[in-house]
Design a protein around this motif. Structure first.
Motif, PDB file in Angstrom:
ATOM      1  N   ALA A  22     -93.092 -18.834 -32.361  1.00 61.87           N
ATOM      2  CA  ALA A  22     -92.649 -17.849 -33.358  1.00 61.87           C
ATOM      3  C   ALA A  22     -92.153 -18.536 -34.631  1.00 61.87           C
ATOM      4  O   ALA A  22     -92.426 -18.079 -35.737  1.00 61.87           O
ATOM      5  CB  ALA A  22     -91.539 -16.977 -32.761  1.00 61.87           C
ATOM      6  N   ILE A  23     -91.420 -19.640 -34.478  1.00 66.17           N
ATOM      7  CA  ILE A  23     -90.913 -20.377 -35.645  1.00 66.17           C
ATOM      8  C   ILE A  23     -92.082 -20.945 -36.447  1.00 66.17           C
ATOM      9  O   ILE A  23     -92.147 -20.792 -37.675  1.00 66.17           O
ATOM     10  CB  ILE A  23     -89.940 -21.498 -35.196  1.00 66.17           C
ATOM     11  N   PHE A  24     -93.039 -21.569 -35.756  1.00 71.92           N
ATOM     12  CA  PHE A  24     -94.218 -22.107 -36.445  1.00 71.92           C
ATOM     13  C   PHE A  24     -94.994 -20.992 -37.149  1.00 71.92           C
ATOM     14  O   PHE A  24     -95.450 -21.146 -38.275  1.00 71.92           O
ATOM     15  CB  PHE A  24     -95.146 -22.843 -35.459  1.00 71.92           C
ATOM     16  N   LEU A  25     -95.126 -19.850 -36.470  1.00 72.05           N
ATOM     17  CA  LEU A  25     -95.842 -18.713 -37.053  1.00 72.05           C
ATOM     18  C   LEU A  25     -95.146 -18.245 -38.336  1.00 72.05           C
ATOM     19  O   LEU A  25     -95.788 -17.987 -39.357  1.00 72.05           O
ATOM     20  CB  LEU A  25     -95.920 -17.572 -36.036  1.00 72.05           C
ATOM     21  N   ALA A  26     -93.809 -18.151 -38.287  1.00 72.22           N
ATOM     22  CA  ALA A  26     -93.055 -17.719 -39.474  1.00 72.22           C
ATOM     23  C   ALA A  26     -93.250 -18.708 -40.623  1.00 72.22           C
ATOM     24  O   ALA A  26     -93.437 -18.305 -41.778  1.00 72.22           O
ATOM     25  CB  ALA A  26     -91.574 -17.572 -39.130  1.00 72.22           C
ATOM     26  N   LEU A  27     -93.227 -20.005 -40.305  1.00 70.40           N
ATOM     27  CA  LEU A  27     -93.393 -21.031 -41.343  1.00 70.40           C
ATOM     28  C   LEU A  27     -94.803 -20.990 -41.938  1.00 70.40           C
ATOM     29  O   LEU A  27     -95.012 -21.376 -43.083  1.00 70.40           O
ATOM     30  CB  LEU A  27     -93.114 -22.427 -40.772  1.00 70.40           C
ATOM     31  N   LEU A  56     -87.915 -28.945 -34.008  1.00 71.42           N
ATOM     32  CA  LEU A  56     -89.100 -28.187 -34.436  1.00 71.42           C
ATOM     33  C   LEU A  56     -89.239 -28.220 -35.955  1.00 71.42           C
ATOM     34  O   LEU A  56     -90.349 -28.366 -36.481  1.00 71.42           O
ATOM     35  CB  LEU A  56     -89.020 -26.735 -33.933  1.00 71.42           C
ATOM     36  N   LEU A  57     -88.123 -28.093 -36.667  1.00 74.11           N
ATOM     37  CA  LEU A  57     -88.173 -28.130 -38.129  1.00 74.11           C
ATOM     38  C   LEU A  57     -88.556 -29.517 -38.640  1.00 74.11           C
ATOM     39  O   LEU A  57     -89.277 -29.652 -39.623  1.00 74.11           O
ATOM     40  CB  LEU A  57     -86.830 -27.690 -38.732  1.00 74.11           C
ATOM     41  N   GLU A  58     -88.081 -30.558 -37.945  1.00 76.80           N
ATOM     42  CA  GLU A  58     -88.477 -31.919 -38.336  1.00 76.80           C
ATOM     43  C   GLU A  58     -89.972 -32.114 -38.131  1.00 76.80           C
ATOM     44  O   GLU A  58     -90.673 -32.643 -38.996  1.00 76.80           O
ATOM     45  CB  GLU A  58     -87.670 -32.966 -37.538  1.00 76.80           C
ATOM     46  N   PHE A  59     -90.454 -31.625 -36.991  1.00 79.20           N
ATOM     47  CA  PHE A  59     -91.892 -31.735 -36.724  1.00 79.20           C
ATOM     48  C   PHE A  59     -92.698 -31.000 -37.799  1.00 79.20           C
ATOM     49  O   PHE A  59     -93.742 -31.466 -38.247  1.00 79.20           O
ATOM     50  CB  PHE A  59     -92.244 -31.181 -35.330  1.00 79.20           C
ATOM     51  N   ALA A  60     -92.178 -29.858 -38.220  1.00 82.15           N
ATOM     52  CA  ALA A  60     -92.885 -29.025 -39.203  1.00 82.15           C
ATOM     53  C   ALA A  60     -92.732 -29.546 -40.632  1.00 82.15           C
ATOM     54  O   ALA A  60     -93.363 -29.034 -41.554  1.00 82.15           O
ATOM     55  CB  ALA A  60     -92.364 -27.592 -39.132  1.00 82.15           C
ATOM     56  N   ASN A  95     -90.668 -29.549 -20.865  1.00 81.48           N
ATOM     57  CA  ASN A  95     -90.347 -30.860 -20.264  1.00 81.48           C
ATOM     58  C   ASN A  95     -91.076 -32.028 -20.917  1.00 81.48           C
ATOM     59  O   ASN A  95     -91.554 -32.936 -20.241  1.00 81.48           O
ATOM     60  CB  ASN A  95     -90.630 -30.834 -18.755  1.00 81.48           C
ATOM     61  N   GLN A  96     -91.135 -32.026 -22.254  1.00 87.20           N
ATOM     62  CA  GLN A  96     -91.775 -33.128 -22.985  1.00 87.20           C
ATOM     63  C   GLN A  96     -90.791 -34.241 -23.342  1.00 87.20           C
ATOM     64  O   GLN A  96     -91.197 -35.335 -23.718  1.00 87.20           O
ATOM     65  CB  GLN A  96     -92.413 -32.602 -24.283  1.00 87.20           C
ATOM     66  N   ASN A  97     -89.492 -33.936 -23.203  1.00 87.30           N
ATOM     67  CA  ASN A  97     -88.446 -34.915 -23.543  1.00 87.30           C
ATOM     68  C   ASN A  97     -88.685 -35.591 -24.887  1.00 87.30           C
ATOM     69  O   ASN A  97     -88.796 -36.813 -24.985  1.00 87.30           O
ATOM     70  CB  ASN A  97     -88.295 -35.929 -22.413  1.00 87.30           C
ATOM     71  N   PHE A  98     -88.753 -34.770 -25.927  1.00 82.72           N
ATOM     72  CA  PHE A  98     -88.926 -35.276 -27.285  1.00 82.72           C
ATOM     73  C   PHE A  98     -87.694 -36.085 -27.693  1.00 82.72           C
ATOM     74  O   PHE A  98     -86.593 -35.823 -27.205  1.00 82.72           O
ATOM     75  CB  PHE A  98     -89.104 -34.100 -28.258  1.00 82.72           C
ATOM     76  N   PRO A  99     -87.865 -37.076 -28.583  1.00 84.09           N
ATOM     77  CA  PRO A  99     -86.689 -37.830 -29.046  1.00 84.09           C
ATOM     78  C   PRO A  99     -85.721 -36.914 -29.783  1.00 84.09           C
ATOM     79  O   PRO A  99     -86.139 -35.907 -30.353  1.00 84.09           O
ATOM     80  CB  PRO A  99     -87.290 -38.867 -30.008  1.00 84.09           C
ATOM     81  N   PRO A 100     -84.415 -37.253 -29.775  1.00 88.63           N
ATOM     82  CA  PRO A 100     -83.446 -36.380 -30.458  1.00 88.63           C
ATOM     83  C   PRO A 100     -83.721 -36.311 -31.955  1.00 88.63           C
ATOM     84  O   PRO A 100     -84.166 -37.295 -32.544  1.00 88.63           O
ATOM     85  CB  PRO A 100     -82.097 -37.048 -30.183  1.00 88.63           C
ATOM     86  N   PRO A 101     -83.471 -35.135 -32.558  1.00 89.54           N
ATOM     87  CA  PRO A 101     -83.725 -34.991 -33.995  1.00 89.54           C
ATOM     88  C   PRO A 101     -82.692 -35.767 -34.805  1.00 89.54           C
ATOM     89  O   PRO A 101     -81.610 -36.076 -34.317  1.00 89.54           O
ATOM     90  CB  PRO A 101     -83.568 -33.486 -34.226  1.00 89.54           C
ATOM     91  N   ASN A 102     -83.022 -36.078 -36.064  1.00 91.56           N
ATOM     92  CA  ASN A 102     -82.073 -36.758 -36.951  1.00 91.56           C
ATOM     93  C   ASN A 102     -81.124 -35.780 -37.601  1.00 91.56           C
ATOM     94  O   ASN A 102     -80.012 -36.131 -37.960  1.00 91.56           O
ATOM     95  CB  ASN A 102     -82.833 -37.520 -38.050  1.00 91.56           C
ATOM     96  N   GLY A 103     -81.590 -34.536 -37.769  1.00 90.09           N
ATOM     97  CA  GLY A 103     -80.812 -33.538 -38.509  1.00 90.09           C
ATOM     98  C   GLY A 103     -79.598 -33.045 -37.747  1.00 90.09           C
ATOM     99  O   GLY A 103     -79.453 -33.269 -36.544  1.00 90.09           O
ATOM    100  N   LYS A 104     -78.715 -32.396 -38.477  1.00 90.96           N
ATOM    101  CA  LYS A 104     -77.510 -31.801 -37.886  1.00 90.96           C
ATOM    102  C   LYS A 104     -77.432 -30.345 -38.354  1.00 90.96           C
ATOM    103  O   LYS A 104     -77.910 -30.013 -39.428  1.00 90.96           O
ATOM    104  CB  LYS A 104     -76.263 -32.514 -38.402  1.00 90.96           C
ATOM    105  N   PRO A 105     -76.781 -29.501 -37.531  1.00 90.53           N
ATOM    106  CA  PRO A 105     -76.554 -28.133 -38.020  1.00 90.53           C
ATOM    107  C   PRO A 105     -75.533 -28.145 -39.165  1.00 90.53           C
ATOM    108  O   PRO A 105     -74.765 -29.105 -39.289  1.00 90.53           O
ATOM    109  CB  PRO A 105     -76.001 -27.399 -36.797  1.00 90.53           C
ATOM    110  N   ILE A 106     -75.515 -27.093 -39.975  1.00 90.65           N
ATOM    111  CA  ILE A 106     -74.524 -26.986 -41.047  1.00 90.65           C
ATOM    112  C   ILE A 106     -73.148 -26.703 -40.418  1.00 90.65           C
ATOM    113  O   ILE A 106     -73.048 -26.371 -39.240  1.00 90.65           O
ATOM    114  CB  ILE A 106     -74.910 -25.882 -42.064  1.00 90.65           C
ATOM    115  N   GLU A 107     -72.104 -26.853 -41.215  1.00 92.67           N
ATOM    116  CA  GLU A 107     -70.736 -26.655 -40.710  1.00 92.67           C
ATOM    117  C   GLU A 107     -70.473 -25.202 -40.302  1.00 92.67           C
ATOM    118  O   GLU A 107     -69.690 -24.932 -39.406  1.00 92.67           O
ATOM    119  CB  GLU A 107     -69.716 -27.046 -41.791  1.00 92.67           C
ATOM    120  N   GLN A 108     -71.113 -24.270 -41.033  1.00 93.24           N
ATOM    121  CA  GLN A 108     -70.864 -22.837 -40.822  1.00 93.24           C
ATOM    122  C   GLN A 108     -71.346 -22.361 -39.454  1.00 93.24           C
ATOM    123  O   GLN A 108     -72.384 -22.810 -38.971  1.00 93.24           O
ATOM    124  CB  GLN A 108     -71.678 -22.088 -41.867  1.00 93.24           C
TER     125      GLN A 108
END
Length: 322
Positions: A22-27, A56-60, A95-108
């Motif tokens: 759904a996220i990919f479709l929206a993008l 997912l956003l990093e991949f995209a 169960n692909q065990n992707f590496p952890p993303p570099n990004g962080k969520p915002i403070e809010q």
């Protein structure tokens, strides 16, 4: 299309294999501008939902989109959450065990982010809610004017006149936080709900998956990697050779409502007993004499039919051309 004409959407999500789709479709949908993603528990716990969203956003290649982490507990502070990792894999992404993303969520927090954006663009933000409705109910509690300011809330949730998928009464997202769902359905916001009575008509078949696998689409290739777990779950649970497209169908209802027909009425959610989480739609065909829990409640729209082939075709085309 100038940004002024794009539909601004915030996706509230618990990724989740069909959430990833759904996220990919929206993008990939030129009609919309994804202005943020908020996270919630459901398919996985909230912390992992945030991690998966950032991944997912990093991949995209869309790390410009802010991610706000949502609630870790239900609106009544319940901590005993129902997590559907047996459907999506323990990591939520097959169960692909992707590496952890570099990004962080915002403070809010997710609720504060929702309120801020609804206030910034009154009447012009659509929330596409793909998990339990805790964050949206928290936004309503945080800002009593939220229901007026938000353009539309498109909900994946409920089972209208059919059995649920958690038990015969309840669908998973509503069951995840029935109190929150009842707040949202009776808030007076412009609500559009897609229950499993509609999303179970939209199926991605084995043949469709093969087409995705043969394509050069970046998102199509990624999804084929993670879809195995989801296909085998559907084989075991429903005895079908395919998967239900709950989340992508809901995104398309926000993008192109003409693919659906809707009925208008009052929806209430039962919050206790054996039918906890059931969604009851009152079609207003009968005027009842006495005042009840249904009287003077705002109406919402629920999807009644879907052009399933068109939904699948649009999804396939957008993923293949990614």
């Amino acid at each position: 299309m100038a940004t002024g004409e794009l539909k601004r959407i915030i996706i509230d999500t618990d990724p989740g294999i069909d959430d990833a789709m759904a996220i990919f479709l929206a993008l990939q949908s030129p009609e919309v501008d994804v202005i943020g993603i908020t996270t919630i528990y459901g398919n996985v716990y909230t912390t992992l939902a945030t991690r998966n969203t950032l991944h997912l956003l990093e991949f995209a290649g869309r790390t410009d989109i802010p991610v706000a982490e949502g609630s870790h507990v239900t609106i009544t502070k319940g901590t005993k959450l129902r997590i559907a990792d047996f459907v999506h894999g323990t990591d939520g992404l097959g169960n692909q065990n992707f590496p952890p993303p570099n990004g962080k969520p915002i403070e809010q927090s997710a609720a504060a982010f929702l309120v801020e954006k609804a206030t910034l663009y009154p009447g012009n933000v659509t929330v596409v809610a793909l998990g339990p409705l805790t964050n949206i109910a928290l936004a309503i509690e945080l800002d009593p004017g939220f229901s007026e300011k938000i353009g539309q809330i498109v909900i994946l949730g409920g089972a209208f006149s059919v059995n649920g998928n958690v038990n015969p009464a309840a669908e998973a997202n509503i069951f995840g936080d029935p109190e929150a769902a009842d707040i949202v359905f009776t808030s007076g916001a412009d609500v559009l709900a897609l229950g499993i009575n509609v999303t179970h008509q939209v199926v991605l078949t084995d043949a469709d998956r093969d087409k995705l696998a043969e394509s050069k689409g970046k998102f199509a290739q990624y999804l084929c990697k993670i879809l195995d777990v989801y296909f085998s779950y559907h084989r075991d649970a429903y005895d079908i050779k395919g998967v239900y497209l709950h989340d992508p169908t809901t995104v398309l209802a926000a993008v192109n409502p003409s693919l659906f027909t809707f009925a208008e009425g009052v929806v209430r959610v039962q919050t206790n007993g054996i039918t906890r989480g059931i969604t009851i739609f009152y079609n207003k065909k009968k005027r009842f004499g006495e005042d009840t829990e249904w009287s003077n409640k705002p109406t919402v729209k629920i999807a009644v039919t879907v052009d399933a082939p068109a939904v699948v075709e649009l999804l396939m085309e957008r993923l293949i051309n990614s």
